[in-house]
Design a protein around this motif. Structure first.
Motif, mmCIF file in Angstrom:
data_model
loop_
_atom_site.group_PDB
_atom_site.id
_atom_site.type_symbol
_atom_site.label_atom_id
_atom_site.label_comp_id
_atom_site.label_asym_id
_atom_site.label_seq_id
_atom_site.Cartn_x
_atom_site.Cartn_y
_atom_site.Cartn_z
ATOM 1 N N TYR A 74 -16.685 -0.187 6.001
ATOM 2 C CA TYR A 74 -16.275 0.550 4.794
ATOM 3 C C TYR A 74 -14.792 0.306 4.509
ATOM 4 C CZ TYR A 74 -14.571 4.478 2.043
ATOM 5 O OH TYR A 74 -13.926 5.236 1.097
ATOM 6 N N LEU A 75 -13.951 0.393 5.545
ATOM 7 C CA LEU A 75 -12.513 0.185 5.348
ATOM 8 C C LEU A 75 -12.258 -1.232 4.851
ATOM 9 C CD1 LEU A 75 -11.061 1.977 8.510
ATOM 10 C CD2 LEU A 75 -11.158 2.839 6.165
ATOM 11 N N CYS A 84 0.793 -1.229 0.000
ATOM 12 C CA CYS A 84 0.000 0.000 0.000
ATOM 13 C C CYS A 84 0.825 1.279 0.000
ATOM 14 C CB CYS A 84 -0.937 0.018 1.208
ATOM 15 S SG CYS A 84 -1.699 -1.586 1.562
ATOM 16 N N LYS A 104 -15.752 4.937 -5.237
ATOM 17 C CA LYS A 104 -14.544 5.751 -5.104
ATOM 18 C C LYS A 104 -13.658 5.457 -6.301
ATOM 19 C CE LYS A 104 -14.885 7.586 -0.903
ATOM 20 N NZ LYS A 104 -14.256 8.805 -0.430
ATOM 21 N N SER A 105 -12.485 6.104 -6.327
ATOM 22 C CA SER A 105 -11.593 5.936 -7.466
ATOM 23 C C SER A 105 -11.243 4.467 -7.703
ATOM 24 C CB SER A 105 -10.304 6.716 -7.214
ATOM 25 O OG SER A 105 -9.328 6.329 -8.173
ATOM 26 N N ILE A 152 -5.160 -5.476 8.285
ATOM 27 C CA ILE A 152 -4.778 -4.200 7.665
ATOM 28 C C ILE A 152 -5.655 -3.065 8.199
ATOM 29 C CG2 ILE A 152 -4.565 -2.938 5.492
ATOM 30 C CD1 ILE A 152 -4.057 -5.683 4.127
ATOM 31 N N MET A 196 -7.821 2.745 -6.635
ATOM 32 C CA MET A 196 -7.634 2.015 -5.372
ATOM 33 C C MET A 196 -7.970 0.553 -5.631
ATOM 34 S SD MET A 196 -7.206 1.481 -2.178
ATOM 35 C CE MET A 196 -7.693 0.071 -1.186
ATOM 36 N N PRO A 197 -6.921 -0.324 -5.644
ATOM 37 C CA PRO A 197 -7.138 -1.719 -6.054
ATOM 38 C C PRO A 197 -7.756 -2.562 -4.949
ATOM 39 C CG PRO A 197 -4.840 -1.395 -5.471
ATOM 40 C CD PRO A 197 -5.522 -0.058 -5.272
ATOM 41 N N CYS A 238 1.245 4.118 -2.925
ATOM 42 C CA CYS A 238 0.258 5.184 -3.084
ATOM 43 C C CYS A 238 -0.017 5.901 -1.759
ATOM 44 C CB CYS A 238 -1.063 4.612 -3.609
ATOM 45 S SG CYS A 238 -0.906 3.909 -5.269
ATOM 46 N N HIS A 239 -0.151 5.131 -0.682
ATOM 47 C CA HIS A 239 -0.607 5.727 0.583
ATOM 48 C C HIS A 239 0.524 6.288 1.445
ATOM 49 C CE1 HIS A 239 -4.892 4.824 0.330
ATOM 50 N NE2 HIS A 239 -4.528 3.753 -0.334
ATOM 51 N N PRO A 244 -8.568 11.329 -7.758
ATOM 52 C CA PRO A 244 -8.276 11.927 -6.445
ATOM 53 C C PRO A 244 -7.102 11.253 -5.762
ATOM 54 C CG PRO A 244 -10.108 10.404 -6.278
ATOM 55 C CD PRO A 244 -9.774 10.499 -7.739
ATOM 56 N N LEU A 248 -15.265 6.988 9.223
ATOM 57 C CA LEU A 248 -15.345 5.818 8.353
ATOM 58 C C LEU A 248 -15.556 4.560 9.185
ATOM 59 C CD1 LEU A 248 -12.288 6.701 6.069
ATOM 60 C CD2 LEU A 248 -14.697 7.285 5.699
ATOM 61 N N GLN A 272 -6.424 9.457 0.727
ATOM 62 C CA GLN A 272 -6.605 10.306 1.904
ATOM 63 C C GLN A 272 -5.527 10.046 2.945
ATOM 64 O OE1 GLN A 272 -8.828 8.574 0.376
ATOM 65 N NE2 GLN A 272 -10.604 9.846 -0.089
HETATM 66 C C1 HEC Z 1 -2.381 2.331 -7.014
HETATM 67 C C2 HEC Z 1 -2.490 3.151 -5.825
HETATM 68 C C3 HEC Z 1 -3.092 2.525 -4.589
HETATM 69 C C4 HEC Z 1 -2.700 1.383 -3.940
HETATM 70 C C5 HEC Z 1 -1.598 0.402 -4.312
HETATM 71 C C6 HEC Z 1 -3.574 1.266 -2.786
HETATM 72 N N1 HEC Z 1 -4.446 2.318 -2.727
HETATM 73 FE FE1 HEC Z 1 -5.848 2.693 -1.275
HETATM 74 N N2 HEC Z 1 -6.516 4.287 -2.325
HETATM 75 C C7 HEC Z 1 -5.935 4.794 -3.465
HETATM 76 C C8 HEC Z 1 -6.678 5.986 -3.887
HETATM 77 C C9 HEC Z 1 -6.370 6.835 -5.109
HETATM 78 C C10 HEC Z 1 -7.720 6.160 -2.955
HETATM 79 C C11 HEC Z 1 -8.760 7.283 -2.933
HETATM 80 C C12 HEC Z 1 -10.014 6.857 -3.613
HETATM 81 C C13 HEC Z 1 -11.035 7.981 -3.645
HETATM 82 O O1 HEC Z 1 -11.046 8.807 -2.748
HETATM 83 O O2 HEC Z 1 -11.811 8.016 -4.614
HETATM 84 C C14 HEC Z 1 -7.588 5.083 -1.996
HETATM 85 C C15 HEC Z 1 -8.436 4.898 -0.893
HETATM 86 C C16 HEC Z 1 -8.222 4.014 0.116
HETATM 87 C C17 HEC Z 1 -9.010 3.911 1.310
HETATM 88 C C18 HEC Z 1 -10.238 4.727 1.635
HETATM 89 C C19 HEC Z 1 -9.880 5.930 2.452
HETATM 90 C C20 HEC Z 1 -10.986 6.921 2.596
HETATM 91 O O3 HEC Z 1 -10.736 7.913 3.295
HETATM 92 O O4 HEC Z 1 -12.077 6.763 2.030
HETATM 93 C C21 HEC Z 1 -8.450 2.944 2.093
HETATM 94 C C22 HEC Z 1 -8.889 2.489 3.474
HETATM 95 C C23 HEC Z 1 -7.318 2.416 1.365
HETATM 96 N N3 HEC Z 1 -7.204 3.072 0.165
HETATM 97 C C24 HEC Z 1 -6.482 1.412 1.815
HETATM 98 C C25 HEC Z 1 -5.514 0.798 1.036
HETATM 99 C C26 HEC Z 1 -4.759 -0.360 1.461
HETATM 100 C C27 HEC Z 1 -4.868 -0.999 2.823
HETATM 101 C C28 HEC Z 1 -3.947 -0.708 0.417
HETATM 102 C C29 HEC Z 1 -2.983 -1.889 0.339
HETATM 103 C C30 HEC Z 1 -3.562 -3.205 0.571
HETATM 104 C C31 HEC Z 1 -4.171 0.243 -0.647
HETATM 105 N N4 HEC Z 1 -5.125 1.132 -0.232
HETATM 106 C C32 HEC Z 1 -3.494 0.240 -1.853
HETATM 107 C C33 HEC Z 1 -4.849 4.288 -4.127
HETATM 108 C C34 HEC Z 1 -4.179 3.112 -3.817
#
Ligand code: HEC
Length: 120
Positions: free
Chosen positions: A78-79, A40, A92-93, A111, A96-97, A43-44, A60, A74, A63
């Protein structure tokens, strides 16, 4: 006197045991950190602030998981769902895979527990 002590000890156990059980069944933040670090951070960001190497190019943007006020709004479900099924499943976007194929439900809860531990 002794039995009264035992009774109150028992009461304490009854009052607190369900809380402990709940926390345990929901996930292990330490185990979650390993998954988060490996999957994660790109991106995060290493500390969950949404500043991973790829984040600059995202719109976007992810966050800030350390923002306690935003995170409190949240639900656990949802998480769990967005981590398991991806951003599109939560309107959402789609960037986010989803990780449902990679991780078991327990691993997703791990997680979630880790992300919760980042929030201040
Ligand atoms: C390729 C980039 C990418 C990867 C890799 C990724 N994310 Fe995300 N994630 C995003 C994006 C972009 C958003 C925002 C989506 C939106 O707001 O529309 C997001 C949103 C989220 C949110 C929601 C947060 C909110 O405030 O609504 C969570 C929780 C999250 N990701 C957890 C994870 C976790 C845990 C992993 C690894 C297992 C992960 N992400 C891997 C890009 C990524």
């Amino acid at each position: 006197m002794k039995s009264r002590l035992l009774v109150s000890f028992g009461l304490v156990l009854i009052l607190f045991a369900p809380g402990l059980g709940f926390a345990q069944s929901k996930g292990d933040a330490k185990a979650g950190k390993l998954k988060y670090d490996a999957n994660c951070v790109g991106c995060h960001g290493a500390t969950g602030k949404g500043d991973g190497a790829a984040a600059a190019a995202l719109n976007p943007k992810p966050q800030d998981h350390t923002n306690g006020k935003a995170m409190k709004a949240l639900s656990d479900k949802y998480l769990f769902d967005i981590i398991k099924d991806g951003g599109a499943s939560q309107k959402k976007s789609p960037i986010m895979p989803g990780s449902g194929k990679k991780f078991s439900d327990q691993e997703v809860w791990d997680i979630v527990a880790y992300i919760r531990s980042l929030a201040k």
